[in-house]
Design an enzyme around this catalytic site. Sequence first.
Site, PDB file in Angstrom:
ATOM      1  N   TYR A 257      12.218  31.459  22.137  1.00 10.65           N
ATOM      2  CA  TYR A 257      12.632  30.089  21.813  1.00 10.65           C
ATOM      3  C   TYR A 257      14.060  29.847  22.296  1.00 10.65           C
ATOM      4  CZ  TYR A 257      14.428  26.221  19.009  1.00 10.65           C
ATOM      5  OH  TYR A 257      15.045  25.048  18.608  1.00 10.65           O
ATOM      6  N   ALA A 258      14.966  30.766  21.976  1.00 13.54           N
ATOM      7  CA  ALA A 258      16.359  30.632  22.404  1.00 13.54           C
ATOM      8  C   ALA A 258      16.461  30.611  23.926  1.00 13.54           C
ATOM      9  CB  ALA A 258      17.181  31.778  21.832  1.00 13.54           C
TER      10      ALA A 258
END
Length: 454
Positions: A257-258
């Site tokens: 996600y990051a």
Amino acid sequence: MPTPPDTSKTLKLERYNNYLRKIHSTKLITASSKLLFRATLLIALILILFFTINYPPLSDTPHHVPPHHRLHHHSLLSTSLFSAGGGAAWEKQVRLSSTPRRTNGFSVLVTGAAGFVGSHCSLALKKRGDGVLGLDNFNNYYDPSLKRARQNLLSKHQVFIVEGDLNDGPLLTKLFDVVPFTHVLHLAAQAGVRYAMQNPQSYISSNIAGFVNLLEVAKAANPQPSIVWASSSSVYGLNTENPFSERDRTDQPASLYAATKKAGEEIAHTYNHIYGLSLTGLRFFTVYGPWGRPDMAYFFFTKDILQGKSIDIYKTHDQKEVARDFTYIDDVVKGCLGALDTAEKSTGSGGKKKGAAQLRVYNLGNTSPVPVGRLVSILEGLLSTKAKKHVITMPRNGDVPFTHANVTLAFKDFGYKPTTDLSTGLRKFVKWYISYYGIQSKTRKGSQATGESG
């Protein structure tokens, strides 16, 4: 002795008849086979067309993902047919929702408008007189009924949400043809750090491919809109500087996600550099509040405490408390509107850059990290219920142990200043929660006694 009868002609005739029967039988089988083949082919084509229209491609839904984890997306064909092809009545709704009521008001496309931050920002923009058009695909990453309830709330305030996907280029192009948007507030994304381990493709599709598709359409628009979009505090990853500053390194993401959010920041730089799009990225720090996301800890802690279930409280591998810079939704909304208000115009036209364009990134946090244990204690008091705590070591799933925002830059550029502490924010959330889910208990009396508005 009499001569036996000559049977040779009879035998020849019988053989000939058998031969004819075999030929007819073969022809019949061949004809039947051709008919069956054509019927099978026709049925297969009909089934392929049906599944193409109603279900996403296999690449978006890996076989190993359990059915209840698979996200529902409308296909490009069905979206274009039923949304973009909605005719005069549909276009009238789109224009009406997008038209500002105040002088020099904005016309804003809000992606992810049925989401948590998106719905709050859409309401705030509409209430101050801006035109707002929403876009959302209503996927089932979490309970879609909550998104529908937000949609109903927005509808009461004359905000129309187009049901469609970011990756539907024809739909986005149609929207930009119908409305000359001055701004885009891009909040649509596949959220959640842990879910990326189960369905990584959904993050690539939404957070990277979807963002690029939006930028492609925006760059070709005339006029080009100014774009404010949601990055994340997750981009700081394994950064050890404290508090987190926009100057700190962000090249060590701890989760997929990051990584997709960091990729978005680099993609934004590219489209700004080549096409003159004005782009502002906002790094949100653990946003919470009424109408929030059920996958967030404060939300499911509340649910589990009320249901008498055990909750997991994480400790770091060196036995320190996990802490978060919890940011109340109203503060984040003020930051989003401040970024929109100070966004300069894009400098391109028809996909060609005519001059240097604005490119910014800001932290939007509360500046006060709180241990998760403290969050639970506040909830226990508000719910008048003791939590059954299960303290465990944080799994290696991409979550970081600590976040702390430095918001000096946002304060300097558009006056961002968070004003809601965690106790106050959680009190407002709990009041909304018991009202929304119709919970009748001592909690209701305690929350009403505070006189807080949700």
